[in-house]
Design an enzyme around this catalytic site. Structure first.
Site, PDB file in Angstrom:
ATOM      1  N   HIS A  31    -124.833  -1.774  89.533  1.00  0.00           N
ATOM      2  CA  HIS A  31    -125.895  -1.835  88.529  1.00  0.00           C
ATOM      3  C   HIS A  31    -126.797  -0.616  88.606  1.00  0.00           C
ATOM      4  O   HIS A  31    -127.230  -0.076  87.561  1.00  0.00           O
ATOM      5  CB  HIS A  31    -126.717  -3.108  88.743  1.00  0.00           C
ATOM      6  CG  HIS A  31    -127.667  -3.432  87.640  1.00  0.00           C
ATOM      7  ND1 HIS A  31    -129.028  -3.247  87.755  1.00  0.00           N
ATOM      8  CD2 HIS A  31    -127.460  -3.953  86.401  1.00  0.00           C
ATOM      9  CE1 HIS A  31    -129.623  -3.649  86.631  1.00  0.00           C
ATOM     10  NE2 HIS A  31    -128.699  -4.071  85.800  1.00  0.00           N
ATOM     11  N   CYS A  32    -127.079  -0.146  89.810  1.00  0.00           N
ATOM     12  CA  CYS A  32    -127.956   1.004  89.994  1.00  0.00           C
ATOM     13  C   CYS A  32    -127.391   2.269  89.351  1.00  0.00           C
ATOM     14  O   CYS A  32    -128.149   3.177  89.006  1.00  0.00           O
ATOM     15  CB  CYS A  32    -128.171   1.280  91.483  1.00  0.00           C
ATOM     16  SG  CYS A  32    -128.947  -0.069  92.390  1.00  0.00           S
ATOM     17  N   ARG A  33    -126.078   2.323  89.176  1.00  0.00           N
ATOM     18  CA  ARG A  33    -125.417   3.576  88.788  1.00  0.00           C
ATOM     19  C   ARG A  33    -124.850   3.529  87.367  1.00  0.00           C
ATOM     20  O   ARG A  33    -124.076   4.392  86.977  1.00  0.00           O
ATOM     21  CB  ARG A  33    -124.304   3.878  89.793  1.00  0.00           C
ATOM     22  CG  ARG A  33    -124.814   3.831  91.233  1.00  0.00           C
ATOM     23  CD  ARG A  33    -123.716   3.992  92.248  1.00  0.00           C
ATOM     24  NE  ARG A  33    -124.193   3.681  93.601  1.00  0.00           N
ATOM     25  CZ  ARG A  33    -123.478   3.860  94.698  1.00  0.00           C
ATOM     26  NH1 ARG A  33    -122.239   4.349  94.613  1.00  0.00           N
ATOM     27  NH2 ARG A  33    -123.975   3.549  95.883  1.00  0.00           N
ATOM     28  N   ARG A  88    -129.611   3.903  86.282  1.00  0.00           N
ATOM     29  CA  ARG A  88    -130.361   2.665  86.010  1.00  0.00           C
ATOM     30  C   ARG A  88    -131.855   2.898  86.180  1.00  0.00           C
ATOM     31  O   ARG A  88    -132.669   2.377  85.410  1.00  0.00           O
ATOM     32  CB  ARG A  88    -129.905   1.553  86.970  1.00  0.00           C
ATOM     33  CG  ARG A  88    -130.713   0.271  86.917  1.00  0.00           C
ATOM     34  CD  ARG A  88    -130.581  -0.459  85.612  1.00  0.00           C
ATOM     35  NE  ARG A  88    -129.194  -0.672  85.252  1.00  0.00           N
ATOM     36  CZ  ARG A  88    -128.793  -1.312  84.173  1.00  0.00           C
ATOM     37  NH1 ARG A  88    -129.703  -1.821  83.345  1.00  0.00           N
ATOM     38  NH2 ARG A  88    -127.516  -1.448  83.900  1.00  0.00           N
ATOM     39  N   ASN A  96    -126.171  -7.060  92.108  1.00  0.00           N
ATOM     40  CA  ASN A  96    -126.238  -5.718  91.524  1.00  0.00           C
ATOM     41  C   ASN A  96    -125.039  -5.464  90.607  1.00  0.00           C
ATOM     42  O   ASN A  96    -124.366  -4.445  90.686  1.00  0.00           O
ATOM     43  CB  ASN A  96    -126.301  -4.676  92.649  1.00  0.00           C
ATOM     44  CG  ASN A  96    -126.953  -3.384  92.203  1.00  0.00           C
ATOM     45  OD1 ASN A  96    -126.295  -2.385  91.962  1.00  0.00           O
ATOM     46  ND2 ASN A  96    -128.272  -3.400  92.092  1.00  0.00           N
TER      47      ASN A  96
END
Length: 542
Positions: free
Chosen positions: A361-363, A138, A307
């Site tokens: 979400h970050c990944r 992300r 997230n």
């Protein structure tokens, strides 16, 4: 002696089980060392200066850019192997769309084996061979835009000292064979959310990392991404990573999700400040954002609910350690996004489990549909609208596939006073990509729901709002009329008497302004109104 040995063995076993239980709880409550919370690979890296060795600044696109929103049509989703998400989630994602997995050539076989063993549909997996340093795609992955009607990528100065990660946007530009524009701003994907219509949100980190030159930041965002309304907020978390996806999320152009902490939490007031900002700030459609709140317990309890990943008609929500908060979070998403499948995702892996500053979400990162159909009805009707005998609904339909629009499938669906939906066909206005349709048949104070739908010859379809009948645009009718002007010609004369009598005899309301026909203003249209109208014509007084 035997009993003592047995007791000692039982004590050791119980202690081990207690320790294992503690570790399992810790996997869902621990926040990790500071460097991990900030998306660093080590404490040493946290103090390593950023060197933009894989960044090249370029001129901005010459055609108007549009930064596509997460909730728009996606052809796929990008992940990284070794994984930062459960392999069971990879299986679910592959049932939704194509999965583009970044993997080194040396690890491709391991990735394939892992996916096969988990039952992943390998026809929906594409391996993009490239080296990477981390699974936080992300933050460093490509930012997809349309430059005019053509797909492109925008790259920025990645705010971490990882050369392999920093090269990923270029790798995808080469993979797709599309242009890449270099925007000379230090930025990160976790601190960026956009609505696809020129509005975007980041917290103040974007200023901190760019010498607090706000004018330059805003100009770059406009030139490269088409962002003309950039909401730069405080970071309500106060420390940690300062990424917007750790506390907020666009759910639609007019909907935003903001985390909510207990009043006893020291950061409570800052979250409320951000929520109040959006509740009093207009979205791209001209009215204040609809702000949804998701409760988080605060502290070290894992609850990374904002997230999440929106992917086509699904929302994948990372779940935390408290089942009550988990269920409440899922219900908020279901309420805000009717028609979507809301999927809770757990990850209790000790080394890669969810954190409050680092979750699903970050990944992951969506890959926009290059051939999508975009419906852009910007002048949304809301509140109270003064209307004549019809009201225009104007929208642009942009077929990025290059295929013609289906002229008979450009439609306004509308419902008056909770009645059945009717259809108005839209016709070209003469402006590029623009069409208009008309809502008719309402009365004064009618409540109108509507949405715009389109289709093109490539098979793509879209509607605005994306929720359609489940959560349409809405307005109240206020008819401006002249009392007694039954035929709406701007005059009150004998012709109005004639059309009023015709209406009473036939019941045909075509061309009749029923609000103006209520000459006696008793809330009904009957023979008494004919008498009142004739009296007015004879005396000039009502």
């Amino acid at each position: 002696m035997t009993r003592k040995k047995s007791f000692f063995a039982l004590f050791v076993f119980a202690s081990m089980m207690s320790t294992m239980g503690y570790m399992n709880v810790q996997a869902q409550t621990q926040e990790g060392p500071d460097w991990r919370k900030l998306h660093y690979l080590s404490e040493e890296e946290m103090y390593t200066p950023v060197r933009a060795t894989n960044f090249t600044e370029t001129p901005a696109p010459t055609e108007a850019p549009r930064f596509v929103a997460e909730f728009e049509p996606m052809q796929g989703v990008t992940i990284v192997y070794p994984l930062g998400i459960p392999v069971s989630l990879v299986k679910s994602l592959a049932e939704n769309c194509q999965v583009y997995c970044i993997v080194s050539s040396s690890q491709q076989s391991s990735a394939r084996s892992s996916f096969n063993n988990a039952g992943v549909n390998m026809d929906r997996v594409t391996f993009v061979i490239a080296n990477s340093d981390s699974y936080w795609v992300r933050d460093y992955g490509p930012w997809y835009i349309f430059a005019g009607k053509n797909p492109a990528i925008v790259d920025n100065v990645y705010n971490r000292p990882r050369q392999n990660d920093d090269a990923i946007p270029s790798a995808f530009a080469t993979y797709w064979g599309i242009p890449m524009y270099g925007m000379n701003l230090k930025h990160t994907g976790g601190n960026m959310m956009e609505d696809g219509r020129g509005h975007a949100v980041s917290d103040e980190l974007v200023l901190d990392e760019n010498n607090n030159n706000e004018a330059n930041v805003r100009q770059k965002m406009l030139d490269y991404l088409g962002i003309d309304n950039y909401h730069i907020t405080i970071d309500p978390q106060g420390d940690y990573i300062a990424h917007v996806d750790c506390w907020g999320k666009y759910l639609a152009p007019d909907k935003i999700l903001i985390a909510k902490l207990p009043k006893s939490n020291s950061r409570y007031q800052y979250y409320e400040e951000v929520a109040n900002y959006f509740a009093t700030t207009n979205c791209c459609w001209g009215y204040p954002y609809k702000v949804y709140r998701v409760e988080e317990p605060g502290g070290n309890t894992v609850a990374p609910y904002t997230n999440s990943l929106i992917l086509n008609k699904h929302v994948y929500v990372p779940l935390g350690s408290n089942s009550t908060y988990n269920e409440r979070a899922l219900e908020v998403y279901r309420e805000a996004m009717p028609g979507y499948e809301v999927v809770g995702v757990t990850n209790t892996n000790y080394s890669t489990g969810w954190l409050n500053t680092d979750a699903l979400h970050c990944r992951t990162r969506g890959v926009m549909e290059f051939d999508m159909l975009f419906v852009d009805h910007r002048n949304v009707l809301f509140g109270t609208q003064e209307c004549g005998d019809s009201i225009a609904v104007t929208s642009k339909f942009i077929a990025y596939s290059g295929k013609p629009l289906k002229e008979d499938s450009l439609l306004v669906y509308y419902s008056i006073d909770n009645g059945p939906y009717q259809v108005a066909h839209m016709t070209a206005t003469g402006n590029a990509d623009e069409y208009v349709g008309y809502i008719k048949g309402y009365h004064n104070a009618s409540e109108v729901d509507y949405y715009v739908f389109g289709a093109d010859e490539s098979g793509h379809r879209y509607q605005q709002p994306v929720f359609g009948e489940l959560d349409p645009h809405h307005f109240t009718v206020s008819i401006a009329f002249i009392r007694g002007d039954v035929n709406n010609d701007g005059n009150v004369d004998i012709a109005d008497v004639t059309i009023l009598i015709d209406y009473l005899l036939s019941g045909n309301a075509s061309g009749v302004n029923l609000s103006a026909a209520d000459c006696s203003q008793d809330g009904n249209v009957n023979i008494g109104d004919v008498t009142a109208l004739i009296d007015y014509l004879l005396t000039g007084n009502w």
